[in-house]
Design a protein around this motif. Structure first.
Motif, PDB file in Angstrom:
ATOM      1  N   TYR A   1     -90.269 -14.266 -48.073  1.00  0.00           N
ATOM      2  CA  TYR A   1     -90.090 -12.679 -48.623  1.00  0.00           C
ATOM      3  C   TYR A   1     -90.904 -13.090 -50.159  1.00  0.00           C
ATOM      4  N   GLY A   2     -91.487 -12.078 -50.768  1.00  0.00           N
ATOM      5  CA  GLY A   2     -92.038 -12.088 -51.977  1.00  0.00           C
ATOM      6  C   GLY A   2     -92.209 -10.826 -52.608  1.00  0.00           C
ATOM      7  N   LEU A   3     -92.631 -10.815 -53.980  1.00  0.00           N
ATOM      8  CA  LEU A   3     -92.621  -9.735 -54.818  1.00  0.00           C
ATOM      9  C   LEU A   3     -93.391  -8.495 -54.070  1.00  0.00           C
ATOM     10  N   GLN A   4     -94.591  -8.600 -53.367  1.00  0.00           N
ATOM     11  CA  GLN A   4     -95.208  -7.519 -52.479  1.00  0.00           C
ATOM     12  C   GLN A   4     -94.434  -7.044 -51.589  1.00  0.00           C
ATOM     13  N   ASP A   5     -93.428  -7.618 -51.071  1.00  0.00           N
ATOM     14  CA  ASP A   5     -92.760  -7.157 -50.054  1.00  0.00           C
ATOM     15  C   ASP A   5     -91.775  -6.005 -50.792  1.00  0.00           C
ATOM     16  N   VAL A   6     -91.308  -6.567 -51.680  1.00  0.00           N
ATOM     17  CA  VAL A   6     -90.219  -5.418 -52.398  1.00  0.00           C
ATOM     18  C   VAL A   6     -91.240  -3.973 -52.930  1.00  0.00           C
ATOM     19  N   VAL A   7     -92.302  -4.618 -53.544  1.00  0.00           N
ATOM     20  CA  VAL A   7     -93.259  -3.294 -53.969  1.00  0.00           C
ATOM     21  C   VAL A   7     -93.693  -2.496 -52.652  1.00  0.00           C
ATOM     22  N   ASN A   8     -94.073  -2.968 -51.598  1.00  0.00           N
ATOM     23  CA  ASN A   8     -94.380  -2.299 -50.527  1.00  0.00           C
ATOM     24  C   ASN A   8     -93.328  -1.512 -50.109  1.00  0.00           C
ATOM     25  N   GLN A   9     -92.219  -1.993 -49.823  1.00  0.00           N
ATOM     26  CA  GLN A   9     -91.048  -1.330 -49.313  1.00  0.00           C
ATOM     27  C   GLN A   9     -90.518  -0.179 -50.216  1.00  0.00           C
ATOM     28  N   ARG A  10     -90.609  -0.286 -51.418  1.00  0.00           N
ATOM     29  CA  ARG A  10     -90.174   0.497 -52.523  1.00  0.00           C
ATOM     30  C   ARG A  10     -91.254   1.585 -52.403  1.00  0.00           C
ATOM     31  N   ARG A  11     -92.620   1.510 -52.306  1.00  0.00           N
ATOM     32  CA  ARG A  11     -93.652   2.528 -52.338  1.00  0.00           C
ATOM     33  C   ARG A  11     -93.511   3.389 -51.054  1.00  0.00           C
ATOM     34  N   MET A  12     -93.424   2.695 -49.876  1.00  0.00           N
ATOM     35  CA  MET A  12     -93.069   3.400 -48.583  1.00  0.00           C
ATOM     36  C   MET A  12     -92.010   4.454 -48.797  1.00  0.00           C
TER      37      MET A  12
ATOM     38  N   LYS B   1     -83.976 -12.314 -23.187  1.00  0.00           N
ATOM     39  CA  LYS B   1     -84.249 -13.321 -23.099  1.00  0.00           C
ATOM     40  C   LYS B   1     -83.292 -14.199 -23.784  1.00  0.00           C
ATOM     41  N   PRO B   2     -82.561 -15.245 -23.086  1.00  0.00           N
ATOM     42  CA  PRO B   2     -81.378 -15.878 -23.567  1.00  0.00           C
ATOM     43  C   PRO B   2     -81.869 -17.153 -24.750  1.00  0.00           C
ATOM     44  N   ASP B   3     -83.101 -17.640 -24.224  1.00  0.00           N
ATOM     45  CA  ASP B   3     -83.267 -19.054 -25.055  1.00  0.00           C
ATOM     46  C   ASP B   3     -84.244 -18.953 -26.087  1.00  0.00           C
ATOM     47  N   VAL B   4     -84.457 -17.668 -26.762  1.00  0.00           N
ATOM     48  CA  VAL B   4     -85.098 -17.567 -27.971  1.00  0.00           C
ATOM     49  C   VAL B   4     -84.477 -18.391 -29.041  1.00  0.00           C
ATOM     50  N   ARG B   5     -85.303 -19.567 -29.470  1.00  0.00           N
ATOM     51  CA  ARG B   5     -84.608 -20.302 -30.373  1.00  0.00           C
ATOM     52  C   ARG B   5     -84.864 -20.011 -31.902  1.00  0.00           C
ATOM     53  N   PHE B   6     -85.828 -19.155 -32.027  1.00  0.00           N
ATOM     54  CA  PHE B   6     -86.068 -18.669 -33.552  1.00  0.00           C
ATOM     55  C   PHE B   6     -86.446 -17.257 -33.632  1.00  0.00           C
ATOM     56  N   VAL B   7     -86.286 -16.586 -34.846  1.00  0.00           N
ATOM     57  CA  VAL B   7     -86.986 -15.399 -35.066  1.00  0.00           C
ATOM     58  C   VAL B   7     -87.207 -15.583 -36.579  1.00  0.00           C
ATOM     59  N   ALA B   8     -88.525 -15.323 -36.786  1.00  0.00           N
ATOM     60  CA  ALA B   8     -89.158 -15.488 -38.018  1.00  0.00           C
ATOM     61  C   ALA B   8     -89.718 -14.175 -38.626  1.00  0.00           C
ATOM     62  N   HIS B   9     -89.586 -13.853 -39.851  1.00  0.00           N
ATOM     63  CA  HIS B   9     -90.065 -12.855 -40.566  1.00  0.00           C
ATOM     64  C   HIS B   9     -91.137 -13.141 -41.385  1.00  0.00           C
ATOM     65  N   LEU B  10     -92.397 -12.598 -41.513  1.00  0.00           N
ATOM     66  CA  LEU B  10     -93.470 -13.076 -42.666  1.00  0.00           C
ATOM     67  C   LEU B  10     -93.510 -11.861 -43.479  1.00  0.00           C
ATOM     68  N   ASP B  11     -92.701 -10.616 -43.132  1.00  0.00           N
ATOM     69  CA  ASP B  11     -92.503  -9.584 -44.079  1.00  0.00           C
ATOM     70  C   ASP B  11     -90.996  -9.083 -44.169  1.00  0.00           C
TER      71      ASP B  11
ATOM     72  N   ILE C   1     -82.287  -5.294 -59.133  1.00  0.00           N
ATOM     73  CA  ILE C   1     -81.335  -4.786 -59.740  1.00  0.00           C
ATOM     74  C   ILE C   1     -81.388  -3.411 -60.509  1.00  0.00           C
ATOM     75  N   GLU C   2     -82.753  -2.704 -60.026  1.00  0.00           N
ATOM     76  CA  GLU C   2     -83.266  -1.587 -60.668  1.00  0.00           C
ATOM     77  C   GLU C   2     -83.145  -1.545 -62.189  1.00  0.00           C
ATOM     78  N   ALA C   3     -83.749  -2.839 -62.584  1.00  0.00           N
ATOM     79  CA  ALA C   3     -84.126  -2.803 -63.957  1.00  0.00           C
ATOM     80  C   ALA C   3     -85.777  -2.675 -64.405  1.00  0.00           C
ATOM     81  N   VAL C   4     -86.326  -2.671 -63.173  1.00  0.00           N
ATOM     82  CA  VAL C   4     -87.749  -2.174 -63.285  1.00  0.00           C
ATOM     83  C   VAL C   4     -88.032  -1.467 -61.838  1.00  0.00           C
ATOM     84  N   ARG C   5     -89.026  -0.524 -62.141  1.00  0.00           N
ATOM     85  CA  ARG C   5     -89.364   0.221 -60.952  1.00  0.00           C
ATOM     86  C   ARG C   5     -90.763   0.256 -60.706  1.00  0.00           C
ATOM     87  N   VAL C   6     -91.455   0.287 -59.597  1.00  0.00           N
ATOM     88  CA  VAL C   6     -92.826   0.302 -59.368  1.00  0.00           C
ATOM     89  C   VAL C   6     -93.467   1.641 -58.913  1.00  0.00           C
TER      90      VAL C   6
END
Length: 633
Positions: free
Chosen positions: A357-368, A319-329, A500-505
């Motif tokens: 994006y927020g802190l929980q996104d970072v935590v979730n991806q690291r945990r996975m 589809k050529p006329d998609v004017r935006f892509v948004a990420h909520l996670d 920056i890997e100063a803290v790990r979850v």
């Protein structure tokens, strides 16, 4: 008549240009397309990396036609996109190319009919899913064609699917390694829009393309504006973004895609947008297959519809006329982010890529990553890919420069991302970082184990919660030392320290915080931390992707009569598309209709030279188009 030998070099390119102009209606190739089509038409293998919207399909469709005309037979296109093969084949048929697909959506009778066409040599291109290609029946058919010299080439689309490092690995793609063994001498072209150096090397090894020429286009999509904001009220932020950037004067909104991580979230966000008066549909693997197909068809065929989806949706969407892509996670890596945002603005017109994006996104991806059963070496690569995306999200300099650098491409600041348009303020956050790291250390030292982010924030800010008092943490030296900062500020800092890997979850599901290797240098004063001042800023000084008066080929706005003519052409196109059960853009792209409205032809010959009108389309639709335009002369 025997097979005709393809002339090398200039003559082959001339044949390719002839196909491009007569079949597809385009005057000239773009970027490296000319080199690619000449090389493959002459029987060479190729690995092609080209951004979404860059014209990858022409890189195998043109050689397929050239080689079929030279007597080399049918080209086989391997694609994982069963749901979209119908439209891809429909677009070729509209252009006068004999094409078909074999996949599980066909009835037995239809599949047998197509197999007969294949055996009779009536097809130029055949689209197949990898699972179908590897069946004994399909292999036997292709081996028979190969023995007769009637197999012209293999095109392996979405080639990143073969790589364990790619963002959409599919095990069945690994079996495609049999192609050079069973079909020796048949050229192969592998194509993808997204692959870093590691994924690229894996594609070459897995598909045995060591001797293939590699063609890498620029990954830059200058028409896309990248905007990343700190997640506060994600759905509210999304709604404001759509209303501010993508609503027209009459309340219509642009077509867009909203990506969420979970099926449940998809349903919630789609319902929220519907309740806000927007046209939105959900799409995820948990929906009934018929419902998914219906929603996808509506998205492709209707204007101004928003698809809320998991990553199950989107690969191969034309589809050529998609004017935006948004990420909520936050996605897993830059490749996934780039692939998904690349679905915006395929027509080259301004588009937005927005992410909260927020802190929980970072935590979730690291945990996975940490919880996966993968080997440590594999996890380390995944962590590196996530770190690169976190660095992009936390960046205070040009987003585009960082994005392109990831793919090995140098560039200058773009002037068209949020950081370029509204440079963020930075401050020295080294001392607050040391306070936060010290608090994590003191809590673990006192308790013998870690605690989650919320509890650490409470201690830093001096909040005497029940949990703090129960554990005696109000007696710690770090209690209240961060009372001058809000929880939002502390979470922004914590997110960067994780990046920056100063803290790990660790310790799911409690997500406790622990010091990591990067903490030592900060605590000892050997490294500093610079933090951006977070603010929900206006993303641009001029709303680039918002609905604007259409422009003609010369870049000037269409006149009133030209705009009226364009609307009449769109209405005619919609009727034709509905009758053919195809998306409107398969009939003619908007750019073609704008050129017609601007030229307002009085006879069919006036259509010559308009981009996107090949010989078949001119013959099929020329009279109708002239008839529509006649009312505006």
């Amino acid at each position: 008549m025997g097979a005709i030998d393809l002339a090398p070099g200039a003559e082959t390119l001339e044949q390719c240009i002839g196909v491009l102009q007569s079949v597809f209606g385009y005057e000239a190739f773009r970027g490296p397309q000319a080199q690619i089509v000449s090389h493959v038409s002459d029987g060479g293998d190729a690995l092609v990396l080209m951004p979404t919207g860059g014209g990858k399909s022409l890189c195998y469709q043109v050689p397929a036609i050239v080689r079929e005309r030279a007597g080399h037979g049918v080209a086989v296109v391997v694609s994982p996109l069963i749901a979209l093969m119908h439209d891809q084949v429909g677009a070729l048929t509209e252009a006068g190319v004999s094409a078909a697909y074999l996949n599980s959506s066909l009835s037995l009778d239809d599949a047998q009919r197509i197999e007969q066409q294949l055996r009779r040599g009536e097809l130029t291109l055949l689209y197949v899913a990898p699972e179908r290609l590897l069946t004994p029946r399909c292999q036997a058919m292709l081996e028979s064609l190969h023995a007769q010299g009637r197999l012209s080439l293999f095109a392996i689309d979405e080639a990143h699917c073969v790589s364990q490092w790619g963002h959409d690995f599919r095990p069945e793609y690994r079996e495609l390694a049999v192609l050079p063994e069973r079909f020796a001498g048949v050229p192969r072209i592998a194509l993808t829009a997204t692959a870093d150096a590691l994924t690229r090397a894996d594609i070459v090894e897995r598909l045995q393309l060591q001797d293939a020429r590699t063609f890498v286009s620029s990954f830059d999509r200058p028409n896309i504006r990248y905007m990343l904001v700190e997640k506060k009220d994600a759905t509210g932020q999304l709604l404001r973004f759509i209303r501010d950037e993508h609503m027209g004067a009459q309340g219509q909104h642009d077509a867009g895609v909203v990506y969420c991580q979970s099926r449940r979230r998809v349903e919630e966000v789609a319902e929220m947008l519907q309740q806000a008066g927007l046209k939105a549909l959900p799409y995820h693997a948990g929906l009934d297959a018929a419902v998914r197909q219906q929603h996808q068809d509506r998205f492709l065929r209707e204007e101004g519809l928003i698809m809320v989806a998991t990553i199950a949706f989107g690969m191969g969407i034309d589809k050529p006329d998609v004017r935006f892509v948004a990420h909520l996670d936050m996605p897993k890596n830059i490749e996934g982010y780039y692939q998904e945002t690349g679905r915006a603005g395929r027509d080259g017109e301004p588009a937005n890529a927005w992410m909260a994006y927020g802190l929980q996104d970072v935590v979730n991806q690291r945990r996975m990553i940490d919880d996966s059963p993968a080997p440590d070496e594999f996890k380390q690569v995944l962590r590196g890919k996530l770190d690169a995306l976190l660095a992009l999200a936390e960046a205070s300099d040009c987003r585009r420069v960082r994005l392109l650098r990831y793919f090995g491409e140098d560039s200058q600041p773009c002037g068209n991302c949020d950081n370029c348009l509204n440079p963020p303020e930075l401050f020295d956050a080294t001392e607050p970082a040391r306070k936060l790291l010290s608090c994590i250390y003191r809590v673990q030292q006192a308790s013998g184990h870690g605690y989650g982010a919320g509890h650490i924030m409470d201690i830093l800010r001096g909040k005497s919660t029940e949990k703090v008092l129960q554990n005696g943490h109000e007696t710690l030296s770090t209690f209240g030392i961060g009372a001058d900062w809000s929880e939002t500020q502390w979470r922004a800092l914590l997110r960067q320290l994780i990046a920056i890997e100063a803290v790990r979850v660790t310790d799911a599901p409690y997500n406790t915080l622990h010091l990591a290797d990067g903490a030592r240098a900060i605590l000892k004063g050997e490294a500093g931390v610079r933090l951006r001042i977070q603010a929900e800023r206006a993303p641009s000084r001029s709303r680039s992707a918002r609905a604007k008066p259409p422009l003609g080929d010369d870049g000037t706005p269409l006149s009133l009569v030209e705009r009226e003519c364009l609307e009449a052409l769109k209405a005619w196109r919609a009727q034709v598309a509905k009758a053919h059960n195809l998306p409107a853009y398969v009939i003619f792209h908007d750019a073609t209709l704008r050129a017609i409205a601007q030229r307002r032809p009085t006879d069919i010959s006036d259509l010559d030279g308009i981009s996107g009108i090949g010989e078949k389309k001119r013959a099929a639709y020329g009279e109708d188009v002239v008839g529509v335009v006649s009312a505006f002369l």
